[in-house]
Design an enzyme around this catalytic site. Structure first.
Site: not given
Length: 422
Positions: A209-211
């Site tokens: 995923g990412n932030r």
């Protein structure tokens, strides 16, 4: 950093008055000075001592208190912004009639600052022609009346008329106070917004995923809804954010899930905004059980990736193929970092040319920048126009400016591609 403001929080006599406490705390923690002006009926729900403790200022309800200070005039004169939350049908009617029979209505007659009204009442009261006429009168006079949220009301009833969450009211009010009060001019339009990050499963418990927090997408949905649009929010992984007032939310996980949802929801949309931070790649395969550290499983040592569909480019192609309306305005986002080859803006301009969308918001991302932050900044890109730099501001202020750019594209595509809404 926005300068501290003198804010008046008006509270009228509805069961949602308790939410005003959270609103007051939001403003004071943001550095603003708050004066609470409740109606007498509001004190049946929340006592004056609570409001005084939260605001650090005295609380009065009538024009005969502190007459020596002429506070029925002074409070309104000194205000930089006024928020009434909750605003009952009764207080909206009294404001529309120009009454000044208590401190709150007298303050509003004196004030020349921006005013935000957040209604809270049963659905039948909100939709009653008398209330709608009163709301229209306030809007004609330059007062910003928020669209109420949909949800559980007093007792077993549900529907339109619920007070928006305090965080949403505070963010929207700051947008209005900053000079970006949205007109209610998108009624009859459908807007689809994607938000948040996607999850690409490695095994039943892990994902790539990412932030992304989803805050910018939620802000866009909120501002579009406050402009009167019917909004569908396709949300991936996000922070715990309040659902924008009146918006329908559809939850997805992977990029492929979001791609399918966006294509489906956008078929009859007037505006499509791809604000989500989707994963460009996903694992080639998902393990059926949790991969164990220390095992001989090669999947833990090397993860093979395959490319995900390009949702934004796919939406542009769908418009060209007639799957979307020719008049649909498509907005993209470019979250970029600079490198030895180009600046973030230069990378974004190349992406804009590749994707084929009508408007693109570009910003520089990285640790401590944009993702998860309350503020944003960057550039707005449009066809045949120089990049427009957007100064740092709250994500709702940024959202309001993006939608202002969309207005121009709606007008252009309506002229070239047939009336929007056909």
């Amino acid at each position: 950093m926005t300068a501290a403001r003198n804010i008046v929080v008006g509270v009228s006599g509805g069961v949602a008055a308790f939410k005003a406490c959270h609103l007051i705390r939001n403003f004071t923690e943001g550095g603003d000075s708050v004066r609470v002006v409740p109606t007498a009926n509001a004190l049946n729900f929340v006592g004056a001592a609570t409001f005084e403790a939260l605001s650090g200022n005295p609380v009065d309800t009538d024009v005969f208190s502190r007459v020596d200070e002429v506070q029925h005039v002074r409070v309104g004169q000194e205000a930089d912004g006024i928020v009434i939350a909750p605003a009952t049908a009764d207080v909206i009617a009294r404001i529309a009639a120009g009454r000044a029979d208590d401190l709150l209505t007298a303050t509003l007659l004196v004030a020349t600052c921006p005013v935000v009204v957040a209604p809270a009442m049963h659905t039948e009261m909100w939709t009653n022609p008398a209330t709608q006429d009163n709301v229209a009168a306030l809007r004609r006079r330059g007062i910003t009346v928020m669209e109420p949220a949909h949800g559980r009301l007093t007792g077993p009833d549900s529907g339109a008329g619920r007070l928006p969450e305090p965080e949403a009211i505070a963010a929207f009010s700051r947008t209005v106070f900053a000079g970006f009060a949205p007109a209610v001019d998108w009624r009859g339009k459908k807007v689809v917004v994607s938000a948040g990050g996607t999850e690409e499963a490695l095994d039943p418990v892990r994902f790539l995923g990412n932030r992304s927090s989803g805050r910018q997408g939620f802000a866009l949905a909120e501002v579009a809804a406050q402009r009167g649009a019917a909004v569908t929010l396709v949300a991936g992984r996000t922070d715990a954010l309040p659902t924008p007032s009146g918006a329908q939310i559809r939850r997805v996980e992977s990029t492929r899930d979001m791609d399918a949802a966006m294509r489906e929801e956008s078929r009859d949309a007037d505006v499509v905004i791809m604000a989500a931070a989707v994963a460009d790649f996903r694992p080639a395969s998902e393990a059926g059980s949790k991969m164990k550290k220390g095992s001989d499983d090669a999947a833990l040592q090397k993860i093979e990736l395959v490319e995900n569909p390009d949702i934004l480019a796919g939406l542009v192609r769908a418009r060209e193929n007639g799957e979307l309306r020719a008049s649909t305005v498509i907005v993209g986002f470019a979250a970029e970092t600079g490198d030895a080859n180009a600046t973030p803006l230069e990378h974004a301009e190349k992406k804009f040319a590749r994707k084929g969308c009508d408007v693109m918001m570009a910003n520089e991302v990285g640790r401590g920048k944009v993702f998860g932050q309350a503020d944003n900044a960057g550039w707005i890109l449009r066809r045949d126009a120089e990049p427009r730099e957007i100064a740092r501001g709250s994500k709702q202020v940024i959202a309001a400016q993006i939608l202002q750019e969309v207005d121009g594209e709606l007008a252009r595509r309506t002229h070239n591609g047939g009336p929007v809404g056909e």
